[in-house]
Motif scaffolding. Structure first.
Motif, short mmCIF file in Angstrom:
data_model
loop_
_atom_site.label_atom_id
_atom_site.label_comp_id
_atom_site.label_asym_id
_atom_site.label_seq_id
_atom_site.Cartn_x
_atom_site.Cartn_y
_atom_site.Cartn_z
N ARG A 10 0.87 -0.97 0.13
CA ARG A 10 -0.12 0.12 -0.04
C ARG A 10 0.82 1.43 0.17
O ARG A 10 0.36 2.43 -0.29
CB ARG A 10 -0.88 -0.03 1.17
CG ARG A 10 -2.04 0.82 0.96
CD ARG A 10 -3.36 0.80 2.22
NE ARG A 10 -4.22 1.84 2.07
CZ ARG A 10 -5.41 1.78 1.48
NH1 ARG A 10 -5.39 0.56 1.04
NH2 ARG A 10 -5.94 2.61 1.44
N TRP A 13 0.29 4.65 -1.89
CA TRP A 13 -1.05 4.57 -2.59
C TRP A 13 -1.65 5.66 -2.77
O TRP A 13 -2.15 6.06 -3.69
CB TRP A 13 -1.71 3.63 -1.74
CG TRP A 13 -3.08 3.49 -2.06
CD1 TRP A 13 -4.17 3.90 -1.11
CD2 TRP A 13 -4.05 2.91 -3.19
NE1 TRP A 13 -5.57 3.53 -1.84
CE2 TRP A 13 -5.47 3.12 -3.05
CE3 TRP A 13 -3.57 2.75 -4.49
CZ2 TRP A 13 -6.19 2.92 -4.11
CZ3 TRP A 13 -4.41 2.42 -5.64
CH2 TRP A 13 -5.82 2.59 -5.29
N HIS A 63 -3.02 -10.18 -3.19
CA HIS A 63 -3.39 -9.54 -1.85
C HIS A 63 -3.54 -10.77 -0.90
O HIS A 63 -3.13 -10.77 0.41
CB HIS A 63 -4.56 -8.69 -1.87
CG HIS A 63 -4.53 -7.39 -2.54
ND1 HIS A 63 -4.07 -6.29 -1.80
CD2 HIS A 63 -4.46 -6.81 -3.74
CE1 HIS A 63 -3.95 -4.99 -2.24
NE2 HIS A 63 -4.11 -5.37 -3.68
N GLU A 102 -0.23 -3.44 -7.50
CA GLU A 102 -0.11 -2.62 -6.33
C GLU A 102 -1.07 -1.59 -6.58
O GLU A 102 -1.61 -0.82 -5.85
CB GLU A 102 1.20 -2.09 -5.72
CG GLU A 102 1.64 -0.96 -6.77
CD GLU A 102 2.07 -1.79 -8.14
OE1 GLU A 102 2.37 -0.89 -9.01
OE2 GLU A 102 2.39 -2.69 -8.16
N GLN A 113 -6.29 -1.30 -4.58
CA GLN A 113 -6.32 -1.44 -2.93
C GLN A 113 -7.46 -1.17 -2.19
O GLN A 113 -8.59 -0.90 -3.01
CB GLN A 113 -5.36 -0.24 -2.66
CG GLN A 113 -3.86 -0.27 -3.01
CD GLN A 113 -3.01 -1.31 -2.31
OE1 GLN A 113 -3.45 -1.64 -1.16
NE2 GLN A 113 -1.99 -1.62 -3.00
#
Ligand SMILES: Nc1nc2c(ncn2[C@@H]2O[C@H](COP(=O)(O)OP(=O)(O)O)[C@@H](O)[C@H]2O)c(=O)[nH]1
Ligand SMILES: [Mg+2]
Length: 531
Positions: A231, A234, A351, A515, A518
């Motif tokens: 994260r 992010w 994840h 990535e 999220q």
């Protein structure tokens, strides 16, 4: 709390997320103390994320200045996973595969007529027809015309939707005849699954790789540490992704004076970002109240107030997926073609891997042979088992996947499905069947029914949510492609129109990298949208 969470370490994860959030803000503050302090004074002690975003603005300005000098190094290319993880191609966003086209041939004429008259078509026309740049402040007549046009369009959309619902209901009555055949097929698969489980029990060292007539493709390589989704950074990516949506809103909220023209421009900008008429009026009403109540006089405080209002509106959408509540936890993923279902499933698998959950992916997009192979190849390389079925019945693959997940002690089973439009009634019926058959493989399955929405869809998201919810009772959403969209306001409309019955936005995507998907945080999103 957002993303996935495990009950065992729920508190620890919450603390980590909060610490990460705070650390990001503090780090920036430390780096840019003078700037932050100056802004802080103006903003009258705002939240740290706002400070962080302001600092980022300063950084961007510095970067632009650096880029303008001849000695500047070329901008670094953002590293995406696209090269490492080939996505499943770029299917036409709303097009049909040859198989789908063939399947729809008998009803094609009727369908396309419906599609043309559907809310989908009507709304996207509005979206493209709405003037993107803010109207000049004094152009009152043009603004009013636009608002009126939007209101009219909303009325037309509602009427079209009501008609679509009526037709769907009529079609539903015709669907019951197939259920006897379906029950017989399920009983046969049950027997096959029991046999496979019995064989597995006798020889636990060699688990079967076939369940029913579906086959498991085991992974061949371990997942490299470096490509696990983090994260970190992010907020910057989210903010970057929402730049187009923010461009108008941000500049209006940076003005020095709060007056009628500011509200009017804000209204225009919110409508242009696909926030929708009802939600825009509601937001502005709340803002006016807040300004009065707190005697707000400067635009910086006004911006903070709007962030708070938007955060409160979006908070009911912020919810994590509890992965420990069932074993395996079964997730079904649906949506229109090209929304990002398959790539999102791949990202979610990573994840889950990160929180030590074993994953089995079911290649339920049996329309396109390529989709099955892509998922299988992806799984091979990423430490994830994929189950596929040559026969091409998506309900069968879903059933076998659950049975295989149970036999192998898998933590999470994710079932991919073929893209379909809400107007393709037979495909919506097929989706209902997949869901029903999953419930026969395991009580309460599927535990999550997720709709993947393309962020560029704007207001049409509402119609998609309604149609898919009616068909398969959605439990949550994933909104992809928020990078580059000017229609990020539609998420506020999703929250507002369903505030009595909120549907969580579990994940949002701002790019093709692993990535870049999220968990959704209301305050992060509201801040990234406005600052
Ligand atoms: N820019 C961007 N592209 C995305 C995102 N999510 C998915 N995509 C791309 O959208 C395309 C369609 O995705 P896919 O998963 O095949 O869609 P599906 O038909 O719903 O399974 C692929 O090229 C993906 O890489 C996102 O968040 N941002
Ligand atoms: Mg797909």
């Amino acid at each position: 709390m957002f993303g996935f969470f495990r009950r065992k370490n729920q508190d620890q994860k919450a603390a980590e997320a909060a610490a990460e959030f705070a650390a990001a803000a503090e780090r920036t503050e430390a780096e840019q103390q003078a700037l932050a302090e100056a802004r802080q004074a103006v903003a009258n002690g705002t939240a740290t994320l706002v400070q962080q975003a302001l600092v980022m603005q300063a950084d961007e300005a510095a970067q632009q200045a650096a880029a303008a000098t001849p000695a500047a190094t070329p901008a670094t290319t953002p590293v995406t996973e696209a090269a490492a993880v080939p996505g499943p191609g770029t299917p036409a966003p709303t097009g049909m595969s040859p198989a789908e086209a063939a399947a729809t041939a008998s009803t094609a004429t009727a369908e396309s007529t419906t599609a043309a008259a559907s809310p989908a078509a009507a709304i996207s026309t509005t979206a493209t027809a709405s003037p993107a740049p803010a109207a000049p402040a004094d152009d009152e007549a043009a603004r009013r015309a636009m608002v009126e046009q939007a209101a009219l369009q909303v009325e037309r959309d509602l009427a079209a939707q009501a008609e679509a619902n009526r037709q769907a209901e009529a079609a539903a009555h015709a669907g019951h005849a197939a259920s006897a055949n379906e029950a017989a097929a399920v009983a046969a698969r049950e027997a096959q699954a029991r046999q496979a489980a019995a064989e597995a029990a006798q020889a636990p060292a060699a688990l079967p790789t076939t369940y029913g007539d579906s086959e498991i493709v085991p992974p061949t390589q371990a997942l490299p540490e470096a490509v696990r989704p983090a994260r970190a950074g992010w907020f910057e990516r989210l903010r970057g992704g929402l730049a187009r949506t923010r461009s108008q809103l941000g500049s209006i909220l940076s003005r020095s004076k709060i007056d009628e023209s500011l509200y009017e421009d804000l209204e225009t900008a919110l409508l242009a970002s696909d926030t929708g008429y009802g939600t825009t009026e509601w937001l502005l009403g709340q803002l006016r109240e807040r300004v009065k109540r707190d005697r707000i006089q400067d635009a910086a405080t006004l911006k903070t107030a709007l962030i708070d209002i938007l955060t409160d509106l979006l908070t009911p959408l912020e919810k994590p997926i509890d992965v420990d509540r069932a074993s395996p936890l079964v997730m079904m993923i649906a949506g229109v073609n090209g929304a990002g279902k398959t790539t999102s499933i791949g990202k979610l698998a990573r994840h889950l891997h990160q929180i030590e959950q074993s994953v089995l992916l079911a290649a339920g997009d049996t329309f396109r042979a390529a989709a099955r192979e892509q998922l299988a190849r992806w799984g091979e390389r990423n430490q994830v088992h994929v189950i596929a079925n040559e026969g091409g019945d998506p309900a069968a693959v879903a059933f076998d996947a659950i049975k295989a997940g149970q036999a192998r002690g898998i933590d999470v089973v994710m079932v991919d499905t073929a893209g379909r439009l809400p107007t393709q009634r037979h495909l919506m019926d097929e989706l209902k069947k997949i869901r029903r058959v999953m419930g026969k493989a395991m009580d309460d399955a599927p535990h999550e029914v997720l709709l993947v929405l393309d962020g560029n869809t704007g207001q049409n998201m509402l119609a998609q949510v309604q149609a898919f919810d009616e068909a398969v009772q959605l439990t949550g959403l994933i909104v992809t492609k928020l990078d580059g969209t000017a229609k990020g306001g539609a998420i506020a409309a999703l929250a507002h129109t369903r505030r009595d019955n909120p549907l969580p936005v579990y994940f949002i995507g701002v790019g093709e990298g692993v990535e870049d998907l999220q968990g959704f945080s209301a305050r992060e999103f509201a801040t990234a949208l406005l600052v």
